[in-house]
Motif scaffolding. Structure first.
Motif, PDB file in Angstrom:
ATOM      1  N   TYR A  13      -4.471 -87.880 -11.249  1.00 47.87           N
ATOM      2  CA  TYR A  13      -4.070 -86.497 -11.493  1.00 47.87           C
ATOM      3  C   TYR A  13      -5.099 -85.560 -10.898  1.00 47.87           C
ATOM      4  CZ  TYR A  13      -0.386 -87.809 -14.782  1.00 47.87           C
ATOM      5  OH  TYR A  13       0.746 -88.317 -15.346  1.00 47.87           O
ATOM      6  N   ASP A  14      -4.701 -84.326 -10.695  1.00 48.18           N
ATOM      7  CA  ASP A  14      -5.608 -83.293 -10.238  1.00 48.18           C
ATOM      8  C   ASP A  14      -6.542 -82.924 -11.388  1.00 48.18           C
ATOM      9  OD1 ASP A  14      -6.274 -81.355  -8.090  1.00 48.18           O
ATOM     10  OD2 ASP A  14      -5.767 -79.905  -9.659  1.00 48.18           O
ATOM     11  N   GLU A  15      -7.737 -82.509 -11.045  1.00 45.26           N
ATOM     12  CA  GLU A  15      -8.718 -82.164 -12.075  1.00 45.26           C
ATOM     13  C   GLU A  15      -8.246 -80.977 -12.929  1.00 45.26           C
ATOM     14  OE1 GLU A  15     -13.485 -81.156 -12.435  1.00 45.26           O
ATOM     15  OE2 GLU A  15     -12.724 -82.024 -10.567  1.00 45.26           O
ATOM     16  N   SER A  16      -7.487 -80.055 -12.369  1.00 49.46           N
ATOM     17  CA  SER A  16      -6.985 -78.915 -13.150  1.00 49.46           C
ATOM     18  C   SER A  16      -5.995 -79.386 -14.228  1.00 49.46           C
ATOM     19  CB  SER A  16      -6.311 -77.892 -12.238  1.00 49.46           C
ATOM     20  OG  SER A  16      -5.179 -78.451 -11.604  1.00 49.46           O
ATOM     21  N   THR A  17      -5.243 -80.436 -13.925  1.00 45.17           N
ATOM     22  CA  THR A  17      -4.325 -81.003 -14.917  1.00 45.17           C
ATOM     23  C   THR A  17      -5.108 -81.612 -16.066  1.00 45.17           C
ATOM     24  OG1 THR A  17      -2.723 -81.465 -13.180  1.00 45.17           O
ATOM     25  CG2 THR A  17      -2.449 -82.642 -15.257  1.00 45.17           C
ATOM     26  N   ARG A  19      -8.041 -80.686 -17.033  1.00 39.78           N
ATOM     27  CA  ARG A  19      -8.582 -79.565 -17.812  1.00 39.78           C
ATOM     28  C   ARG A  19      -7.539 -79.054 -18.802  1.00 39.78           C
ATOM     29  NH1 ARG A  19      -9.832 -76.829 -13.166  1.00 39.78           N
ATOM     30  NH2 ARG A  19     -11.435 -78.027 -12.164  1.00 39.78           N
ATOM     31  N   GLN A  20      -6.275 -79.016 -18.378  1.00 43.48           N
ATOM     32  CA  GLN A  20      -5.198 -78.601 -19.285  1.00 43.48           C
ATOM     33  C   GLN A  20      -5.070 -79.578 -20.453  1.00 43.48           C
ATOM     34  OE1 GLN A  20      -1.658 -78.220 -16.946  1.00 43.48           O
ATOM     35  NE2 GLN A  20      -2.368 -76.380 -15.892  1.00 43.48           N
ATOM     36  N   TRP A  21      -5.233 -80.860 -20.169  1.00 37.79           N
ATOM     37  CA  TRP A  21      -5.182 -81.851 -21.238  1.00 37.79           C
ATOM     38  C   TRP A  21      -6.293 -81.570 -22.250  1.00 37.79           C
ATOM     39  CZ3 TRP A  21      -4.911 -87.000 -17.975  1.00 37.79           C
ATOM     40  CH2 TRP A  21      -3.680 -87.054 -17.302  1.00 37.79           C
ATOM     41  N   LYS A  22      -7.457 -81.215 -21.730  1.00 40.75           N
ATOM     42  CA  LYS A  22      -8.596 -80.928 -22.614  1.00 40.75           C
ATOM     43  C   LYS A  22      -8.260 -79.752 -23.523  1.00 40.75           C
ATOM     44  CE  LYS A  22     -13.435 -79.710 -22.684  1.00 40.75           C
ATOM     45  NZ  LYS A  22     -14.547 -79.152 -21.948  1.00 40.75           N
ATOM     46  N   THR A  23      -7.629 -78.707 -22.979  1.00 42.98           N
ATOM     47  CA  THR A  23      -7.270 -77.559 -23.817  1.00 42.98           C
ATOM     48  C   THR A  23      -6.180 -77.916 -24.828  1.00 42.98           C
ATOM     49  OG1 THR A  23      -5.647 -76.731 -22.226  1.00 42.98           O
ATOM     50  CG2 THR A  23      -7.894 -75.875 -22.050  1.00 42.98           C
ATOM     51  N   LYS A  24      -5.405 -78.967 -24.546  1.00 39.89           N
ATOM     52  CA  LYS A  24      -4.377 -79.422 -25.482  1.00 39.89           C
ATOM     53  C   LYS A  24      -4.937 -80.345 -26.558  1.00 39.89           C
ATOM     54  CE  LYS A  24      -0.489 -79.145 -22.288  1.00 39.89           C
ATOM     55  NZ  LYS A  24       0.543 -79.903 -21.583  1.00 39.89           N
TER      56      LYS A  24
END
Length: 164
Positions: A13-17, A19-24
């Motif tokens: 996955y892309d690193e930005s994706t 990061r979104q997981w981390k915010t979730k």
């Protein structure tokens, strides 16, 4: 602790994706906890998703929306449905008339109020005149299909001065 870049590389996955997981709520405390969260929250739902079923559900949703739209058009053409802008226009006119009627009330009854010799009698006069005004407003009729008023248009838009 595992880095976001390493997770992104491992799972493709892309690193930005990531990061979104981390915010979730993806934990970054231990590698095992992070991997378990990814499996539970990302991979398992992907495996349980049947693409064909989703496509069919979306087609069904589209067909329902089209049917609802067609039904609304039929109801509109048979005058069983009123466009919202017409309702808004009529309500605006009604409340303007309502306001105008109430604003003229003091001018219509001020002499009657001053003739009373007690506050209780003033209260009764006011209640009676307000009730009469509300009844009159409630009996108003609005435009029919031909654009003519149900009652005389001049009488309907003017406050009633019967009590003066």
């Amino acid at each position: 602790m595992i880095s976001l870049r390493a997770i992104a590389k491992q799972y493709g996955y892309d690193e930005s994706t990531v990061r979104q997981w981390k915010t979730k709520g993806m934990p970054l405390t231990t590698e095992d906890e992070t991997r378990q969260w990814i499996i539970d929250q990302i991979l398992v739902p992907l495996r349980q998703t049947d693409i064909r079923e989703q496509i069919e559900l979306e087609r069904l949703r589209k067909m329902r929306a089209e049917a609802d739209l067609a039904e609304a058009e039929v109801l509109l053409s048979t005058e069983q449905l009123i466009p919202a802008d017409e309702v808004q226009k009529e309500l605006t006119q009604f409340f303007k008339t309502f306001r105008d009627y109430f604003r003229t009330l003091p001018n219509k009854i001020h002499h009657e109020v001053f003739e009373q010799d007690s506050s209780l009698k003033v209260k009764r006069v006011l209640q009676q005149r307000i009730d009469e005004l509300l009844t009159e407003i409630g009996d108003m009729k609005y435009e029919d299909e031909q654009g003519k008023q149900g009652r005389d248009s001049e009488d309907e838009n003017k406050p009633n001065d019967e009590s003066t």
